[in-house]
Design a protein around this motif. Structure first.
Motif, PDB file in Angstrom:
ATOM      1  N   UNK A 156       0.854  -1.198   0.000  1.00 48.50           N
ATOM      2  CA  UNK A 156       0.000   0.000   0.000  1.00 48.50           C
ATOM      3  C   UNK A 156       0.888   1.246   0.000  1.00 48.50           C
ATOM      4  N   UNK A 157       1.899   1.220   0.854  1.00 50.40           N
ATOM      5  CA  UNK A 157       2.813   2.367   0.977  1.00 50.40           C
ATOM      6  C   UNK A 157       3.519   2.650  -0.348  1.00 50.40           C
ATOM      7  N   UNK A 158       4.052   1.602  -0.954  1.00 55.49           N
ATOM      8  CA  UNK A 158       4.835   1.789  -2.176  1.00 55.49           C
ATOM      9  C   UNK A 158       3.946   2.119  -3.378  1.00 55.49           C
ATOM     10  N   UNK A 159       2.660   1.844  -3.267  1.00 55.57           N
ATOM     11  CA  UNK A 159       1.729   2.197  -4.346  1.00 55.57           C
ATOM     12  C   UNK A 159       1.028   3.517  -4.041  1.00 55.57           C
ATOM     13  N   UNK A 160       1.530   4.231  -3.022  1.00 56.87           N
ATOM     14  CA  UNK A 160       0.954   5.526  -2.631  1.00 56.87           C
ATOM     15  C   UNK A 160      -0.525   5.438  -2.280  1.00 56.87           C
ATOM     16  N   UNK A 161      -0.898   4.336  -1.657  1.00 54.78           N
ATOM     17  CA  UNK A 161      -2.286   4.205  -1.189  1.00 54.78           C
ATOM     18  C   UNK A 161      -2.281   4.483   0.312  1.00 54.78           C
ATOM     19  N   UNK A 162      -2.706   5.686   0.675  1.00 55.25           N
ATOM     20  CA  UNK A 162      -2.701   6.068   2.091  1.00 55.25           C
ATOM     21  C   UNK A 162      -3.881   5.428   2.805  1.00 55.25           C
ATOM     22  N   UNK A 163      -3.695   5.152   4.082  1.00 50.46           N
ATOM     23  CA  UNK A 163      -4.769   4.514   4.848  1.00 50.46           C
ATOM     24  C   UNK A 163      -5.361   5.435   5.911  1.00 50.46           C
ATOM     25  N   UNK A 164      -4.685   6.535   6.194  1.00 54.26           N
ATOM     26  CA  UNK A 164      -5.156   7.428   7.266  1.00 54.26           C
ATOM     27  C   UNK A 164      -6.588   7.883   6.985  1.00 54.26           C
ATOM     28  N   UNK A 165      -7.430   7.725   7.996  1.00 55.80           N
ATOM     29  CA  UNK A 165      -8.837   8.138   7.952  1.00 55.80           C
ATOM     30  C   UNK A 165      -9.684   7.328   6.955  1.00 55.80           C
ATOM     31  N   UNK A 166      -9.082   6.320   6.344  1.00 60.52           N
ATOM     32  CA  UNK A 166      -9.868   5.466   5.428  1.00 60.52           C
ATOM     33  C   UNK A 166     -10.578   4.376   6.228  1.00 60.52           C
ATOM     34  N   UNK A 167     -11.694   3.915   5.688  1.00 60.72           N
ATOM     35  CA  UNK A 167     -12.358   2.763   6.318  1.00 60.72           C
ATOM     36  C   UNK A 167     -11.817   1.488   5.676  1.00 60.72           C
ATOM     37  N   UNK A 186      -4.646   0.035  12.287  1.00 63.80           N
ATOM     38  CA  UNK A 186      -5.306   0.906  13.272  1.00 63.80           C
ATOM     39  C   UNK A 186      -4.309   1.658  14.153  1.00 63.80           C
ATOM     40  N   UNK A 187      -3.005   1.375  14.003  1.00 62.66           N
ATOM     41  CA  UNK A 187      -2.011   2.016  14.883  1.00 62.66           C
ATOM     42  C   UNK A 187      -2.097   3.535  14.794  1.00 62.66           C
ATOM     43  N   UNK A 188      -1.887   4.162  15.939  1.00 61.05           N
ATOM     44  CA  UNK A 188      -1.970   5.611  15.999  1.00 61.05           C
ATOM     45  C   UNK A 188      -0.667   6.280  15.578  1.00 61.05           C
ATOM     46  N   UNK A 189       0.421   5.691  16.023  1.00 64.16           N
ATOM     47  CA  UNK A 189       1.690   6.408  15.905  1.00 64.16           C
ATOM     48  C   UNK A 189       2.477   6.066  14.654  1.00 64.16           C
ATOM     49  N   UNK A 190       1.888   5.267  13.786  1.00 66.98           N
ATOM     50  CA  UNK A 190       2.613   4.938  12.574  1.00 66.98           C
ATOM     51  C   UNK A 190       3.789   4.027  12.810  1.00 66.98           C
ATOM     52  N   UNK A 191       3.750   3.238  13.871  1.00 72.30           N
ATOM     53  CA  UNK A 191       4.887   2.367  14.164  1.00 72.30           C
ATOM     54  C   UNK A 191       5.054   1.305  13.083  1.00 72.30           C
ATOM     55  N   UNK A 193       4.682   2.013   9.882  1.00 75.01           N
ATOM     56  CA  UNK A 193       4.827   2.794   8.653  1.00 75.01           C
ATOM     57  C   UNK A 193       3.937   4.013   8.724  1.00 75.01           C
ATOM     58  N   UNK A 194       4.488   5.221   8.600  1.00 74.79           N
ATOM     59  CA  UNK A 194       3.707   6.438   8.798  1.00 74.79           C
ATOM     60  C   UNK A 194       2.556   6.601   7.816  1.00 74.79           C
ATOM     61  N   UNK A 195       2.708   6.032   6.634  1.00 75.63           N
ATOM     62  CA  UNK A 195       1.650   6.201   5.629  1.00 75.63           C
ATOM     63  C   UNK A 195       0.558   5.153   5.764  1.00 75.63           C
ATOM     64  N   UNK A 196       0.749   4.219   6.642  1.00 76.39           N
ATOM     65  CA  UNK A 196      -0.167   3.082   6.628  1.00 76.39           C
ATOM     66  C   UNK A 196      -0.790   2.836   7.991  1.00 76.39           C
ATOM     67  N   UNK A 197      -1.069   3.882   8.718  1.00 80.56           N
ATOM     68  CA  UNK A 197      -1.751   3.723   9.996  1.00 80.56           C
ATOM     69  C   UNK A 197      -2.964   4.651  10.006  1.00 80.56           C
ATOM     70  N   UNK A 198      -3.542   4.771  11.201  1.00 85.02           N
ATOM     71  CA  UNK A 198      -4.649   5.705  11.397  1.00 85.02           C
ATOM     72  C   UNK A 198      -5.879   5.402  10.556  1.00 85.02           C
ATOM     73  N   UNK A 199      -6.026   4.141  10.174  1.00 85.23           N
ATOM     74  CA  UNK A 199      -7.251   3.756   9.470  1.00 85.23           C
ATOM     75  C   UNK A 199      -8.346   3.468  10.498  1.00 85.23           C
ATOM     76  N   UNK A 200      -9.577   3.562  10.042  1.00 90.26           N
ATOM     77  CA  UNK A 200     -10.701   3.089  10.845  1.00 90.26           C
ATOM     78  C   UNK A 200     -10.977   1.669  10.364  1.00 90.26           C
ATOM     79  N   UNK A 201     -10.819   0.716  11.267  1.00 93.89           N
ATOM     80  CA  UNK A 201     -10.799  -0.684  10.817  1.00 93.89           C
ATOM     81  C   UNK A 201     -12.019  -1.446  11.319  1.00 93.89           C
ATOM     82  N   UNK A 202     -12.632  -2.195  10.441  1.00 95.43           N
ATOM     83  CA  UNK A 202     -13.686  -3.145  10.818  1.00 95.43           C
ATOM     84  C   UNK A 202     -13.181  -4.550  10.529  1.00 95.43           C
ATOM     85  N   UNK A 203     -13.327  -5.435  11.496  1.00 99.76           N
ATOM     86  CA  UNK A 203     -12.966  -6.844  11.273  1.00 99.76           C
ATOM     87  C   UNK A 203     -14.254  -7.639  11.089  1.00 99.76           C
ATOM     88  N   UNK A 204     -14.351  -8.352   9.980  1.00 92.02           N
ATOM     89  CA  UNK A 204     -15.518  -9.213   9.735  1.00 92.02           C
ATOM     90  C   UNK A 204     -15.078 -10.676   9.795  1.00 92.02           C
TER      91      UNK A 204
END
Ligand SMILES: NC(=O)c1ccc[n+]([C@@H]2O[C@H](COP(=O)([O-])OP(=O)(O)OC[C@H]3O[C@@H](n4cnc5c(N)ncnc54)[C@H](OP(=O)(O)O)[C@@H]3O)[C@@H](O)[C@H]2O)c1
Length: 299
Positions: A156-167, A186-191, A193-204
């Motif tokens: 996702x990171x290398x394809x420039x697909x950001x996850x922050x605030x995404x569902x 769902x990580x807050x601090x980007x531990x 990868x900074x571009x791939x955290x902060x998503x709103x995550x649903x587990x099904x």
């Protein structure tokens, strides 16, 4: 417009080249090449192929590997003793126990996967299955990241697909893929990868109601179910990114958990099967083996 194909194979080669360069540097600094020990119990044909692929990938990256082939009749005590030897062997940096472990052949006791994985020294746990490493990930200070979700984050990171605030909807809650995937995104601090955290995550999972509606609300849909083509085109929000983790053998071909052709009509980007997530998993195993060697060298 048909979806962009996310080429996991190409990204995996990029990552492998980076790891190979870092291995070269590590050895130039006077260290022995990192070494991965794989333990294969029984004769499962798919497991044999997976282990062979991992050995080949190590070889191409300058990482040494050894394979312990144990018969399906191996007792729990024998297997735990072997793990203990590998834990104590200073030449071994990473230990991988190929799953699934076989069922007992006769009246012998079953091999307990959990007990075997728990026995691996956390500093050599390149699959990141040990409770210590799972706990560190939960707390947002991971040591090793599990290979398949880490590969997806890298892609996702290398394809420039950001996850922050995404569902993000993750279908599947396995210890290997679904749960750590959700936690990493769902990580807050980007531990992870900074571009791939902060998503709103649903587990099904299999008890989820209204799976179709939930999937339709996903900006990024990650399927890790193990059911061929279960995710249909009408379950995908137009423009969503679809990551297909599934590897299912149907007759003589491999198919994912997503009906690719239908999904590609709706999604903005999608991983193929094969050639999507699979190659990334091996690339991240190599990354973790080098990381293990570095951690042990620094001790
Ligand atoms: N590409 C790679 O490198 C890679 C790596 C690992 C796995 N895989 C593949 O990924 C797939 C999943 O593997 P896994 O180890 O995560 O599988 P798993 O341990 O069998 O877990 C499957 C998950 O899917 C859920 N599920 C099953 N049927 C469902 C349904 N009808 N609706 C919604 N959820 C459902 C299960 O729910 P419950 O928890 O309720 O049972 C479970 O959480 C497999 O095809 C596997 O081969 C690929």
């Amino acid at each position: 417009m048909p979806a962009t194909r996310l080429d996991g194979k190409k990204i995996a080669l990029e990552i492998r080249a980076e790891v190979a360069k870092a291995v070269e540097q590590f050895v130039a600094e006077g260290n022995a090449p990192p070494k991965l020990a794989a333990v294969l119990v029984g004769e499962d044909p798919a497991s044999q192929v997976y282990v062979r692929n991992k050995e080949r990938a190590c070889e191409k990256t300058g990482i040494a590997s050894q394979l312990d082939r144990l018969p399906a009749s191996t007792s729990p005590t024998e297997l735990l003793e072997r793990i203990d030897q590998l834990n104590r062997d200073p030449s071994v940096n990473g230990i991988l126990v190929q799953l699934p472990l076989p069922q007992p052949t006769g009246d012998g006791p079953a091999l307990d996967e959990r007990a075997v994985l728990d026995a691996v020294d956390p500093i050599k746990d390149v699959d990141a299955f040990s409770p210590i490493n799972v706990g560190l990930l939960m707390q947002g200070r991971p040591r090793f990241l599990p290979c398949t979700p880490h590969g997806i984050v890298q892609m996702l990171h290398r394809c420039n697909i950001a996850t922050a605030a995404k569902h993000v909807v993750v279908v599947g809650r396995s210890e290997i893929v679904g749960k750590p995937m959700a936690m990493m995104l769902a990580q807050k601090d980007g531990s992870c990868g900074p571009e791939t955290a902060n998503a709103t995550v649903t587990i099904a999972h299999s008890r989820t109601k209204n799976l179709k509606e939930i999937c339709l609300s996903a900006d990024i849909l990650i399927a890790a179910v193990g059911r061929p083509e279960m995710i249909r085109g009408d379950m995908i929000q137009p423009g969503a990114v679809v990551v297909d983790v599934g590897i299912n053998r149907v007759e003589d071909r491999l198919v994912g958990d997503v009906a690719f052709d239908e999904a590609a009509e709706v999604a903005s980007a999608i991983t193929p099967v094969p050639g999507g997530v699979g190659p990334l998993t091996i690339a991240m195993l190599l990354h973790n083996t080098l990381l293990a060697a570095k951690l042990q060298a620094a001790k």
